[in-house]
Each structure stands twice: as C-alpha cells, then as structure tokens.
Enzyme design. Structure first.
Site, PDB file in Angstrom:
ATOM      1  N   LYS A 120      -0.777  14.568 -63.500  1.00 10.44           N
ATOM      2  CA  LYS A 120      -1.753  13.777 -64.249  1.00 10.44           C
ATOM      3  C   LYS A 120      -1.184  13.335 -65.606  1.00 10.44           C
ATOM      4  CE  LYS A 120      -5.404  14.663 -61.399  1.00 10.44           C
ATOM      5  NZ  LYS A 120      -4.685  15.359 -60.309  1.00 10.44           N
TER       6      LYS A 120
HETATM    7  C1  LIG Z   1      -4.744  15.377 -58.961  1.00  9.79           C
HETATM    8  C2  LIG Z   1      -3.752  16.130 -58.177  1.00  9.79           C
HETATM    9  C3  LIG Z   1      -3.434  15.797 -56.841  1.00  9.79           C
HETATM   10  C4  LIG Z   1      -4.137  14.675 -56.091  1.00  9.79           C
HETATM   11  O1  LIG Z   1      -3.814  13.408 -56.578  1.00  9.79           O
HETATM   12  P1  LIG Z   1      -4.745  12.142 -56.244  1.00  9.79           P
HETATM   13  O2  LIG Z   1      -4.257  11.076 -57.116  1.00  9.79           O
HETATM   14  O3  LIG Z   1      -6.155  12.566 -56.574  1.00  9.79           O
HETATM   15  O4  LIG Z   1      -4.570  11.849 -54.790  1.00  9.79           O
HETATM   16  C5  LIG Z   1      -2.450  16.514 -56.189  1.00  9.79           C
HETATM   17  N1  LIG Z   1      -1.831  17.549 -56.795  1.00  9.79           N
HETATM   18  C6  LIG Z   1      -2.122  17.916 -58.064  1.00  9.79           C
HETATM   19  C7  LIG Z   1      -1.418  19.082 -58.644  1.00  9.79           C
HETATM   20  C8  LIG Z   1      -3.077  17.217 -58.809  1.00  9.79           C
HETATM   21  O5  LIG Z   1      -3.349  17.596 -60.058  1.00  9.79           O
END
Ligand SMILES: *Cc1c(COP(=O)(O)O)cnc(C)c1O
Length: 475
Positions: A120
């Site tokens: 993120k």
């Molecule tokens: C948010 C997240 C995901 C999923 O990503 P999306 O964009 O919602 O598909 C996968 N792994 C981690 C560690 C995340 O923080």
C-alpha cells in the site's frame, strides 16, 4: 487527459478534480477516457530510467493538469531509497521495487520496502504528496476519516503525517490488531494524526465511517474525505512497478513476462491490466485469492457472486479477506467494450446483493485478450508454500505473497519469466511464520522494539455522535 465514469453519467473531469473525491456522482468509478499507448521507441527509452524518472514519465501521461516541473519534484520526493529502505534478500533499494530471483525464470518483486512493510505504501506515499500539493494550490483542507483493520490505515497515516492542510482520523477495532500493527499506528506523534480505538469490531468502525459519510451536510461542513482503494491516483501509481518489474526481469523489449498478484480489492492487478492495455508485453496476469475466492470464481466461470460479511472468512492472509472487490468494476468496464450502460445494469444487481453471469455473453469470448488466469490458496497451501520457499530458495515469504507463489506455480509458461508481486513482509505476520517455520521473522532494524514506544490513541465506544464530536473539536 480526462476521466470518465464507468457508469457513464458524470461529466469528464481532470486528474486534480478527482484526486480528493471517491466515487463518481453516478456511483461509478473514474477511468481515463483512453489508455495512453506506449510504442517501442518509448519503451526502449524507459528501460534506462531510474524508478522515479520512470514514474514521472508514466504519471505525466495521466496527470496533465499539474505542471511538469512540479510533478517531477513530487515524484522524485516520493520514490527515494530512504522512503523504500526496507529491502531484503540483497535487494538494491535504489531500484525501489527490486526483484529477488528464486530460480531461473521465477522472481518475487519487493513492493513492501516502504514505511509500513506492505505494498500500500507504493501508492499511498505519492498520494500524500499529491494531496498536500493540490490542497496548498487550492487553499483548501481535508479531514480524512477511515476505518482499518491493519494495512490501509497505517499506510495512510505514514503517507499523511506532517502534511499541511490534512488531518487523519483513523478508527481501528480496540485490541483486535496485532501488537506490531497497533505500535505502527499508535506510536505516531504527529499532531495531524488521530487514532481512535473503537470498543467493537472492524465492522463497527466501518459503520461509523459510513454513517458520517452519509451525513452530507456534516461531510461538506467538515470537509470529510477518504483514501480508499478506489482512488484513481492509487491505481495510477501502481502501474509504474509493472513496467519496472518487466525491465528488471528481461534483457530486451522483445520479451514477455507474466505477473502473479495476491488480490483482494482488485486494485493491484487492475494496475497490471492497465499496464498491459498500454502495451507492456505481459503474457499472463495470474490472479491469486485466498479462501475468499469471489474473483477466482469469476475468472474460472464468468459468475461474479459478491459475498456478505458473514460469508467472508477470516484467514491468515487477512488483507485479501474481501467479499466484494471494489476496483473490479474498472476491469469489467473494459471487458464489456467500455459500454457504461452494460456496467450500470450489472452493478444494479451487485448493489442489490445479487450475482451476475457473463459466461454466455459475447464479452466472455473476449476474456483471453485480457490475459487473466486465476487460482486460490488455503491456509495449508500458504503454510506449505512458505516452507517450500524457505527450503528451496532460502527466501522467507509473507502469507499473501505465499498465496501468490502457490497460484503462480500452477500457471507458468515456458520461457516466460514469472514475477510474483511481494505485497508484504513476513515480519507483519509473526504468528503464521512461527506456525510454518518455527522461527521468528526478521524485523527491519529501525522497527525493532516499536511496541515499547509511547502510544497516542483514544478509546471510544462505537458511537457515531461521539466520533463526530471528537472530530469537530479537532478540525
Ligand atoms: C491490500 C493488500 C492486498 C490486496 O491488494 P488489492 O489491491 O486489494 O487486490 C494483498 N496483500 C497485501 C499485503 C495487502 O496489503
């Protein structure tokens, strides 16, 4: 570049106009009117660029209402080896998202080197700088209200800390996050960050955010905003590392690669889809889910059947525990030939809690053009994959990346490198690592002992009026 709604009834907007908002007024999601096409010459030139310069070139195609010199500064300030310093496995921090070679033709790409050790940060850090810039220019301010069970809230706080004209009010379920996650968020001492621990569950926290956002008068008066995963700027920022991963895994632009993406809200892989639409030579996009397999079901059968909260499992890859993939509408818009009337009809069903089925439509026949395949993983698959990667490659994976590798291995193509996106570091999931390997994951040195730092958090009952009062006294 202008932005249109997937449901077709909103006037086209510029990037800065959609940056601070959420959904389009017609309930749809914003997408570019058309995807910029990257020809061979440009791709050849980009191969030589640093991550920040590559990010500038790509983002400049989508952000045409910030002067080039300003955008360059914002991007250069975001994508530095200092911000993305938590490299592992010998990765070169200057590359921002370096590859780790597991074996010939099989890599992970480190997207979790930022301040909160999850992918993120790749987009959120840019969002923080873009918000500050646009708010300063417009002489406006924003009060971000969110609910988190972990990753998103901490990424938002680390992106917005110390930014002018931005305050963050983040609700979290009291006592429900790990000690490490609590320490990450609550130890921030910045005056513009407010942590509110709600004595309830994540859903209670989210309900409060919804109730406040539905109060249009309050929302306007107190300039309430959000940074959720449907934000277009987040998707745009994520396109960059697909190009970077391609360049790092290949020697020439005649080659193709495949990406495997641990998926929840479809934000990460949506960026991969757009990179492919822009002309990046992607042979395959492998979508991996955990037990919450709503997306895997769609790509195997054509049926999209969102689940209720009660039908959503709590798993050991918790950031993929979703019942409804908030960015999926963007992909379906492209799949149905960008016809907003079709999207509107499909989401009329979704919004009523119903499923839709594309399997007998003409659109389904187009699916192979989009290169998607999918698979799912369970807790025991995750444990086995973490053991396998440690034993065979001497690389410790987190639980989400393990879901990605498990499904990637089922979908490799001969002579085409497979890049598994590493979305978090194992240090965030100590309990499952102990279960799989019987050892503690290594934590980056600068995060050692953060549980012992003083914490700044208020505990509150799950009461909408109390949260509103708290906010009003502080904005
Ligand atoms: C948010 C997240 C995901 C999923 O990503 P999306 O964009 O919602 O598909 C996968 N792994 C981690 C560690 C995340 O923080």
């Amino acid at each position: 570049m202008r932005y249109i709604s997937t449901r077709g009834h909103a006037a086209p907007q510029s990037f800065c106009d959609i940056l601070l908002g959420g959904l389009a007024p017609d309930g749809g999601l914003y997408l570019p009117e058309s995807y910029p096409q990257i020809g061979r010459q440009e791709l050849d030139a980009w191969r030589k660029l640093s991550y920040a310069d590559l990010a500038y070139e790509i983002l400049a195609k989508f952000i045409t209402d910030i002067p080039a010199a300003d955008l360059k500064v914002l991007v250069a300030r975001t994508y530095t080896a200092q911000v993305y310093c938590h490299t592992r496995n010998g990765g070169n921090a200057a590359q921002i998202t370096p590859l780790t070679k597991l074996e010939d033709g099989l890599y992970t790409q480190e997207l979790s080197n930022g301040p909160t050790l999850a992918f993120k940060d790749m987009a959120m850090q840019l969002l923080g700088n873009l918000f500050e810039y646009v708010l300063d220019k417009r002489n406006e301010s924003i009060n971000i209200l969110g609910a988190t069970s972990g990753d998103t809230g901490s990424a938002a706080e680390y992106a917005m800390r110390g930014k002018h004209n931005v305050k963050v009010f983040m609700l979290s379920p009291d006592g429900k996050m790990s000690a490490f996650q609590r320490a990450q968020m609550y130890s921030l001492q910045d005056a513009n960050i407010f942590n509110i621990a709600v004595t309830g569950l994540f859903d209670d926290a989210q309900d409060i955010v919804k109730a406040v956002s539905n109060d249009a008068e309050f929302k306007a008066k107190y300039k309430i905003g959000a940074v959720n995963s449907i934000n277009w700027a987040r998707v745009a920022a994520q396109i960059v590392y697909y190009f970077q991963g391609y360049f790092l895994a290949t020697k020439s632009n005649d080659e193709q690669v495949a990406f495997a993406v641990p998926s929840g809200n479809f934000g990460n892989i949506c960026a991969g889809h757009i990179a492919h639409q822009m002309g990046l030579p992607i042979a395959r996009l492998v979508l991996a889910t955990n037990e919450n397999d709503v997306l895997d079901e769609f790509f195997r059968t054509g049926v999209y059947r969102p689940r209720t909260a009660a039908q959503t499992s709590i798993t050991s890859s918790p950031s993929m525990d979703i019942s409804k993939a908030s960015n999926f509408e963007r992909f379906v818009f492209d799949l149905v030939g960008r016809d907003p009337a079709v999207v509107k009809e499909l989401w009329a069903k979704v919004d009523k809690g119903e499923a839709f089925d594309l399997s007998s439509t003409v659109y389904w026949k187009n699916l192979p053009n989009f290169k998607f395949v999918s698979g799912k993983s369970s807790h025991i698959d995750r444990i086995n994959t973490i053991r396998f990667a440690q034993g065979r490659y001497n690389v410790m994976l987190d639980t989400h990346t393990a879901d990605g590798l498990k499904v990637a291995l089922e979908h490799r193509l001969p002579n085409i490198p497979m890049i598994v996106l590493e979305t978090a570091q194992p240090a965030k999931f100590e309990e499952t690592i102990r279960e799989a390997l019987g050892t503690e994951p290594v934590r980056p040195a600068d995060l050692a002992g953060i549980e012992n730092l003083p914490q700044r958090v208020v505990v509150m009952a799950p009461d909408v009026e109390a949260v509103k009062r708290y906010l009003v006294e502080r904005v």
